[in-house]
Motif scaffolding. Structure first.
Motif, PDB file in Angstrom:
ATOM      1  N   LYS A 186       0.827  -1.208   0.000  1.00  0.00           N
ATOM      2  CA  LYS A 186       0.000   0.000   0.000  1.00  0.00           C
ATOM      3  C   LYS A 186       0.867   1.266   0.000  1.00  0.00           C
ATOM      4  CE  LYS A 186      -3.970  -2.156   0.376  1.00  0.00           C
ATOM      5  NZ  LYS A 186      -4.962  -2.149  -0.720  1.00  0.00           N
ATOM      6  N   ASN A 187       0.222   2.379  -0.344  1.00  0.00           N
ATOM      7  CA  ASN A 187       0.880   3.688  -0.337  1.00  0.00           C
ATOM      8  C   ASN A 187       0.334   4.517   0.815  1.00  0.00           C
ATOM      9  OD1 ASN A 187       1.929   2.831  -2.786  1.00  0.00           O
ATOM     10  ND2 ASN A 187       0.364   3.903  -3.963  1.00  0.00           N
ATOM     11  N   TYR A 188       1.192   5.387   1.346  1.00  0.00           N
ATOM     12  CA  TYR A 188       0.705   6.309   2.379  1.00  0.00           C
ATOM     13  C   TYR A 188       1.646   7.501   2.469  1.00  0.00           C
ATOM     14  CZ  TYR A 188      -2.480   7.356   6.158  1.00  0.00           C
ATOM     15  OH  TYR A 188      -3.450   7.925   6.921  1.00  0.00           O
ATOM     16  N   THR A 189       1.140   8.562   3.133  1.00  0.00           N
ATOM     17  CA  THR A 189       1.923   9.789   3.280  1.00  0.00           C
ATOM     18  C   THR A 189       1.960  10.216   4.741  1.00  0.00           C
ATOM     19  OG1 THR A 189       1.331  10.527   1.055  1.00  0.00           O
ATOM     20  CG2 THR A 189       2.135  12.203   2.593  1.00  0.00           C
ATOM     21  N   GLN A 195      14.132  11.418  -3.589  1.00  0.00           N
ATOM     22  CA  GLN A 195      13.601  10.056  -3.590  1.00  0.00           C
ATOM     23  C   GLN A 195      14.719   9.062  -3.340  1.00  0.00           C
ATOM     24  OE1 GLN A 195      11.024   9.079  -6.829  1.00  0.00           O
ATOM     25  NE2 GLN A 195      10.542   7.081  -5.991  1.00  0.00           N
ATOM     26  N   ARG A 200      11.631   3.383  -2.037  1.00  0.00           N
ATOM     27  CA  ARG A 200      10.182   3.537  -1.911  1.00  0.00           C
ATOM     28  C   ARG A 200       9.768   4.784  -1.132  1.00  0.00           C
ATOM     29  NH1 ARG A 200       8.020  -1.567  -3.134  1.00  0.00           N
ATOM     30  NH2 ARG A 200       9.652  -3.155  -3.302  1.00  0.00           N
ATOM     31  N   HIS A 215       6.356  10.354   1.412  1.00  0.00           N
ATOM     32  CA  HIS A 215       5.433   9.428   0.759  1.00  0.00           C
ATOM     33  C   HIS A 215       6.069   8.052   0.659  1.00  0.00           C
ATOM     34  CE1 HIS A 215       1.985   8.312  -1.638  1.00  0.00           C
ATOM     35  NE2 HIS A 215       2.802   7.744  -2.504  1.00  0.00           N
ATOM     36  N   ILE A 216       5.283   7.066   1.020  1.00  0.00           N
ATOM     37  CA  ILE A 216       5.743   5.667   0.982  1.00  0.00           C
ATOM     38  C   ILE A 216       4.993   4.951  -0.141  1.00  0.00           C
ATOM     39  CG2 ILE A 216       5.926   3.522   2.297  1.00  0.00           C
ATOM     40  CD1 ILE A 216       5.453   5.582   4.785  1.00  0.00           C
ATOM     41  N   THR A 217       5.740   4.380  -1.037  1.00  0.00           N
ATOM     42  CA  THR A 217       5.132   3.689  -2.179  1.00  0.00           C
ATOM     43  C   THR A 217       5.328   2.187  -2.048  1.00  0.00           C
ATOM     44  OG1 THR A 217       5.590   5.569  -3.617  1.00  0.00           O
ATOM     45  CG2 THR A 217       5.136   3.464  -4.691  1.00  0.00           C
ATOM     46  N   ALA A 218       4.236   1.448  -2.156  1.00  0.00           N
ATOM     47  CA  ALA A 218       4.285  -0.022  -2.120  1.00  0.00           C
ATOM     48  C   ALA A 218       5.106  -0.503  -0.921  1.00  0.00           C
ATOM     49  CB  ALA A 218       4.838  -0.572  -3.433  1.00  0.00           C
ATOM     50  N   ALA A 219       4.604  -0.214   0.244  1.00  0.00           N
ATOM     51  CA  ALA A 219       5.351  -0.462   1.483  1.00  0.00           C
ATOM     52  C   ALA A 219       5.790  -1.927   1.610  1.00  0.00           C
ATOM     53  CB  ALA A 219       4.500  -0.074   2.678  1.00  0.00           C
TER      54      ALA A 219
END
Lengths: 113, 113
Positions: B17-20, B57, B60, B75-79
Motif C-alpha cells: 500500500k501507499n501512504y503519506t 527520492q 520507496r 510518501h511511501i510507495t508499495a510499502a
C-alpha cells in the motif's frame, strides 16, 4: 570510521547519584548537541555547543550541566539524578549550526531508581 | 518558538500500500530533514530538503518540501516490512534556546504482510 561515540550505553542510578555521559566525534565537526528521547515526545534538546568554548541551553536544560572539553568531546553531567531523568540520551554533531544535518551517536539508556 | 507537528503519530500499513506522513512547522525555515530510527537504535539521516519545491527520492520513499505552506511530506510507495521504523522530521532553527534542529514527535510505521 567511528563517527559519534557515546559512553556508557546503559546506566542505572539511584536518586541523588551523579554521573557523566561522555561523547566524542571524529568528523572534525564544530557543533555538538545533547538530546533526550522520551516515549511520545520526540527528541528534545538539552544543551548544545555551537563551537569549541561555547555552550548554550536548549529546551530542557534543568538538572544538567555540560562541558565542551575540546573540539572532539562534549560531556553531559547529572549532578543529582532524579527519576524524571530516566531517558535515552543522544549525542550528535554537525559541521556548524547553520549546516544543520546532525550525526547521532548510538544513545545512552539511563534509568534512575 | 518553532513548533513541528507530525501526523499521523502511528501508522499501520499493509505491504504493497501507499501512504503519506505529514510534517507541519510553525515559522519560516530554510531546511528540513527526515530521519529514520529503528527500535533501540540511533537516528539515520534520510533526506535533506533545502528549498521550496525540493523533492528527494530513495527507493520507496519520497520527500517533498513546500516552504510557503510550511509543510513537508514523506510518501511511501508499495510499502514493505523493512520500512517499519519511526520516522522523524526536523526543522532547522538558528540560535536561541532551540539550537539547531527541532524534531517532530515521530511517526511509528508498522508494515504488516
Amino acid at each position: 570510521n567511528a563517527g559519534v561515540t557515546q559512553t556508557p550505553k546503559f546506566q542505572v542510578l539511584k536518586t541523588g547519584q551523579s554521573m557523566t555521559l561522555q561523547c566524542a566525534q571524529d568528523m572534525n565537526h564544530n557543533s555538538m548537541y545533547w538530546y533526550r528521547q522520551d516515549p511520545g515526545m520526540g527528541l528534545r534538546l538539552i544543551y548544545y555547543s555551537a563551537s569549541e568554548g561555547t555552550t548554550d541551553k536548549g529546551e530542557v536544560p534543568n538538572g544538567y550541566n555540560v562541558s565542551r572539553l575540546n573540539k572532539r568531546e562534549f560531556s553531559l553531567r547529572l549532578e543529582s539524578a532524579a527519576p524524571s531523568q530516566t531517558s535515552v540520551y543522544f549525542c550528535a554533531s554537525s559541521e556548524s549550526p547553520g549546516a544543520g544535518e546532525l550525526f547521532f551517536g548510538e544513545g545512552s539508556r539511563l534509568t534512575v531508581l | 518558538e518553532l513548533k513541528v507537528e507530525q501526523n499521523p503519530l502511528f501508522l499501520s500499513m499493509q505491504e504493497g500500500k501507499n501512504y503519506t506522513i505529514y510534517c507541519n512547522y510553525s515559522t519560516t525555515s530554510d531546511r528540513l530533514y527526515w530521519y529514520r530510527q529503528d527500535p533501540g537504535k540511533s537516528l539515520e539521516s534520510l533526506f535533506v530538503l533545502l528549498s521550496n519545491g525540493a523533492v528527494k527520492q530513495e527507493g520507496r520513499l519520497m520527500a517533498s518540501l513546500d516552504t510557503k505552506a510550511r509543510l513537508s511530506t514523506l510518501h511511501i510507495t508499495a510499502a514493505v516490512h523493512d520500512l517499519s521504523a519511526t520516522y522523524f522530521c526536523a526543522v532547522a532553527v538558528y540560535g536561541g534556546s532551540q539550537g539547531n534542529l527541532i524534531f517532530g514527535k515521530g511517526t511509528k510505521l508498522s508494515v504488516k504482510p
